[in-house]
Design an enzyme around this catalytic site. Structure first.
Site, PDB file in Angstrom:
ATOM      1  N   ASP A  93       0.810  -1.222   0.000  1.00 42.63           N
ATOM      2  CA  ASP A  93       0.000   0.000   0.000  1.00 42.63           C
ATOM      3  C   ASP A  93       0.847   1.277   0.000  1.00 42.63           C
ATOM      4  O   ASP A  93       0.714   2.129   0.904  1.00 42.63           O
ATOM      5  CB  ASP A  93      -0.913   0.016   1.241  1.00 42.63           C
ATOM      6  CG  ASP A  93      -1.717  -1.265   1.379  1.00 42.63           C
ATOM      7  OD1 ASP A  93      -2.152  -1.805   0.341  1.00 42.63           O
ATOM      8  OD2 ASP A  93      -1.916  -1.717   2.512  1.00 42.63           O
ATOM      9  N   GLU A 137     -11.626   0.097  -3.356  1.00 43.30           N
ATOM     10  CA  GLU A 137     -11.044   0.491  -2.066  1.00 43.30           C
ATOM     11  C   GLU A 137      -9.871   1.415  -2.352  1.00 43.30           C
ATOM     12  O   GLU A 137      -9.717   1.901  -3.485  1.00 43.30           O
ATOM     13  CB  GLU A 137     -10.610  -0.742  -1.270  1.00 43.30           C
ATOM     14  CG  GLU A 137      -9.590  -1.624  -1.980  1.00 43.30           C
ATOM     15  CD  GLU A 137      -9.123  -2.804  -1.133  1.00 43.30           C
ATOM     16  OE1 GLU A 137      -9.365  -2.818   0.076  1.00 43.30           O
ATOM     17  OE2 GLU A 137      -8.473  -3.702  -1.705  1.00 43.30           O
TER      18      GLU A 137
HETATM   19  O1  FUB Z   1      -3.057  -3.822   2.936  1.00 47.80           O
HETATM   20  C1  FUB Z   1      -4.313  -4.159   3.424  1.00 47.80           C
HETATM   21  C2  FUB Z   1      -5.347  -3.791   2.424  1.00 47.80           C
HETATM   22  O2  FUB Z   1      -5.108  -4.455   1.196  1.00 47.80           O
HETATM   23  C3  FUB Z   1      -5.349  -2.347   2.029  1.00 47.80           C
HETATM   24  O3  FUB Z   1      -5.824  -1.515   3.022  1.00 47.80           O
HETATM   25  C4  FUB Z   1      -6.140  -2.454   0.796  1.00 47.80           C
HETATM   26  O4  FUB Z   1      -6.186  -1.310   0.034  1.00 47.80           O
HETATM   27  C5  FUB Z   1      -5.459  -3.602   0.135  1.00 47.80           C
HETATM   28  O5  FUB Z   1      -4.287  -3.224  -0.503  1.00 47.80           O
END
Ligand code: FUB
Length: 663
Positions: free
Chosen positions: A33, A223
């Site tokens: 991320d 997301e």
């Molecule tokens: O890294 C955990 C989660 O996976 C992140 O918050 C999302 O965006 C995905 O990348």
């Protein structure tokens, strides 16, 4: 709280480590991320920190306990500033939740605001916390409570040109809200929102949520919002699953307003080819170029919840839309030639070139590339040679049969040119003491026959049979000699009386298989013959100063001769005395044999196969006349390193000084 803060401070300042990298950019830990920001003309990277799932934590799931921050000025060399926030330090968070997911960090009014999701103590779901600092690398002071009205993950904050800040997050779609000037509270009313629930799950009470749903985005799972401003446009970029059963792409929408409505535009990066399920990203402009930071499970091929940050260049069309980006191994940035050039992260390669882990049990040991045979090649773009003046290459290579590594460099607009060639002889010599090195990693060196100017692409070409390459590294040769300027003033003998300034004739190649031939008679005959040739010899002479008491003729031959071993070296120097110096002796050490003449008269012969030893042989008593005295020597060696150390000593064996050295 104070104690916790102090501990963070101590830990952050103690833990600083540096690494150079291609893709993935951080090579000693997982970094998912990746949110990158430019602060104070440096790029700061705030990734989440995947770890292997410890005992007791949820199996096969994301697992993160803390955040590190990294910085770089060239996007290839990254400094790890250590842990800035840990799950045990979050006052409102579950200390064993391992839910420190994708964070963000922004600057406003000279303060740094770090936003991160976490599971609340004793509660469900996710909340978003804030920590503040005076420097991007911390130390960070944690707020006692998470932001009220935000329930979700993946915070992203945009500070608009007018100073108004907005926060975006994912949870029940992608939402956005204004932040108050304190950057820690939502600005505006909270609404009661009915929780979406999975089929069959119990009904949940409505929640108080701030901000608004971002309108205009496509259906499908979304997301990781990342919002930025460029020209007249706001961009809302986000990971998006575009089809049932698919994995995440990176997609984007545009608007003239920070909270939309948004006009969906398409894909920035397609799904990962290996079905790594998530992708997560950020975009930034640095020194006139836009970059996309994203992640991939490079170091964890069988588990896509352990991910690593990567970077690619990204471009915009004239209408503001974003050009799709293809993931690469090479990534971005100009790599200094003096760092390890991981050519297994190539920019391009011929058909059949492959790469594989060095050790599948420890993937952080990286990869190597295999070139299948003659005609195969790989290219690694943008290596900066400006620090190399007179260098050599080190290559970590492996082969099954005798072959060669041919290294070419291709500068801007220039044709590729060979800069070095290494022989990989794996069969070894026969006999009990030499083993074959077939199939073993070897670290070989070869001189650079050409030094590229500035930044060049490096090409590795394969010799007659298959070759594996792990990395290349370029280094400057240690300066064994400094050329003496014609106008230089006279030198003096050093503290111990050694003469370090000599005129050296370019090495004369000799076919000597063994130094056992260096008998008195052989040497006299050979030197006499060579001495007679001297006046007519067209060979070049070099006036050289040595930084050490001994003249390392071997290195002189490496640079100015046709071969390093098997040479005759002629050396001359002029000893200029203000007054006559009598009752002294010439003391010499040489590797191998040598003969010395003062003002044309033979004064010393060191015969046999010798190592260089100080004052190994001394002449009869001599007199240095007032004025210029010519000291001449011939050093000869077959297979072995050649050097010499010369001085005058008095009757007590003490060094004679107090004269000038000219040549
Ligand atoms: O890294 C955990 C989660 O996976 C992140 O918050 C999302 O965006 C995905 O990348």
């Amino acid at each position: 709280m104070m104690k916790r803060y102090c501990l963070l401070l101590i830990f952050s300042s103690l833990f600083i480590s540096r690494a150079t990298a291609q893709n993935p950019i951080i090579r000693d830990q997982f970094t998912a991320d990746p949110t990158a920001r430019v602060f104070n003309n440096k790029v700061y990277l705030f990734p989440s920190h995947d770890i292997l799932v410890p005992e007791g934590a949820r199996k096969d799931w994301f697992c993160m306990a803390d955040y590190h921050v990294f910085s770089s000025e060239n996007l290839t060399e990254w400094t790890d500033h250590g842990v800035i926030v840990s799950q045990e330090d979050v006052p409102w968070g579950n200390p064993t939740g391992y839910s420190m997911w994708a964070p963000d960090c922004v600057e406003k009014g000279g303060k740094y605001y770090f936003y991160f999701p976490n599971g609340p103590k004793g509660g469900r779901g996710f909340a978003i916390g804030v920590a503040t600092a005076d420097l991007p690398e911390g130390p960070y002071r944690l707020e006692e409570k998470p932001i009220v009205g935000v329930s979700g993950i993946d915070p992203c904050v945009l500070v608009d040109n007018d100073g108004q800040a907005y926060i975006y997050w994912s949870g029940m779609g992608i939402r956005g809200a204004k932040l108050k000037d304190n950057m820690k509270e939502l600005d505006g009313e909270l609404q009661e929102v009915k929780m979406q629930r999975r089929e069959g799950a119990p009904e949940m009470p409505p929640m108080k949520v701030g901000g608004q749903q971002m309108e205009g985005l496509p259906d499908g799972f979304k997301e990781g919002p990342y919002v930025f401003h460029r020209g007249d446009w706001y961009y809302l970029t986000f990971p998006w699953v575009r089809q049932e059963g698919g994995t995440e792409t990176l997609a984007y929408a545009m608007s003239h307003s920070p909270l939309g409505p948004w006009d969906f535009k398409g894909i920035i990066m397609a799904e990962h080819a290996n079905r790594c399920w998530t992708n997560h990203h950020s975009l930034l402009e640095y020194r006139g170029q836009w970059y996309l930071f994203y992640h991939h499970n490079d170091f964890s091929p069988r588990d896509d919840k352990r991910r690593s940050a990567r970077i690619e260049k990204i471009g915009f069309n004239t209408d503001g839309t974003i050009q799709e980006v293809k993931p690469t191994l090479r990534g971005v940035g100009i790599l200094p030639a003096t760092s390890r050039v991981e050519v297994d992260r190539y920019s391009d390669a011929s058909n059949g070139v492959t790469y594989a882990y060095n050790d599948t049990a420890n993937t952080f040991l990286g990869w190597h590339a295999t070139l299948p045979g003659k005609g195969s090649w790989l290219r690694f773009a943008d290596v900066d040679f400006s620090a190399i003046t007179d260098g050599y290459v080190i290559a970590k290579v492996k082969a099954e049969g005798n072959t060669e590594v041919i290294i070419n460099a291709k500068g801007d607009k220039k044709k590729g040119k060979e800069i070095a060639r290494l022989k990989v002889a794996v069969s070894g010599a026969q006999g009990p003491f030499r083993r074959s090195t077939r199939g073993q990693w070897l670290t070989l060196t070869a001189p650079l026959t050409n030094v590229p100017n500035g930044v060049a692409d490096v090409e590795v070409l394969c010799g007659d049979s298959a070759l594996s390459v792990d990395w290349l590294q370029f280094k400057n040769r240690q300066q064994y000699f400094t050329p003496v300027d014609k106008k230089a003033t006279a030198a003096q003998p050093d503290d111990r009386g050694f003469i370090r300034r000599w005129r050296l004739m370019e090495p004369q190649k000799q076919d000597i298989r063994s130094n056992t031939i260096f008998t008195d008679s052989w040497l006299r005959e050979t030197f006499a013959k060579e001495l007679a040739k001297l006046p007519k010899q067209k060979a070049k002479w070099y006036s050289m100063e040595s930084p050490t008491y001994n003249m390392k003729l071997f290195h002189f031959a490496e640079k100015y001769g046709s071969q390093a071993y098997g040479n005759l070296f002629w050396c001359e120097t002029v000893v200029n005395c203000a007054e006559e110096i009598s009752d002294i002796r010439l003391a010499a050490g040489s590797n191998g044999a040598s003969m010395w003449w003062l003002n044309g008269e033979e004064v010393l012969l060191l015969e046999g196969d010798r190592r260089m030893v100080v004052d190994d042989g001394v002449s009869k008593r001599l007199t240095l006349k007032k004025g210029r005295n010519t000291l001449r020597g011939a050093v000869i060696n077959g297979p072995g390193l050649s050097d010499m150390c010369i001085r005058f000593i008095d009757e007590q064996g003490k060094p004679v000084k107090g004269y000038d050295i000219e040549n």
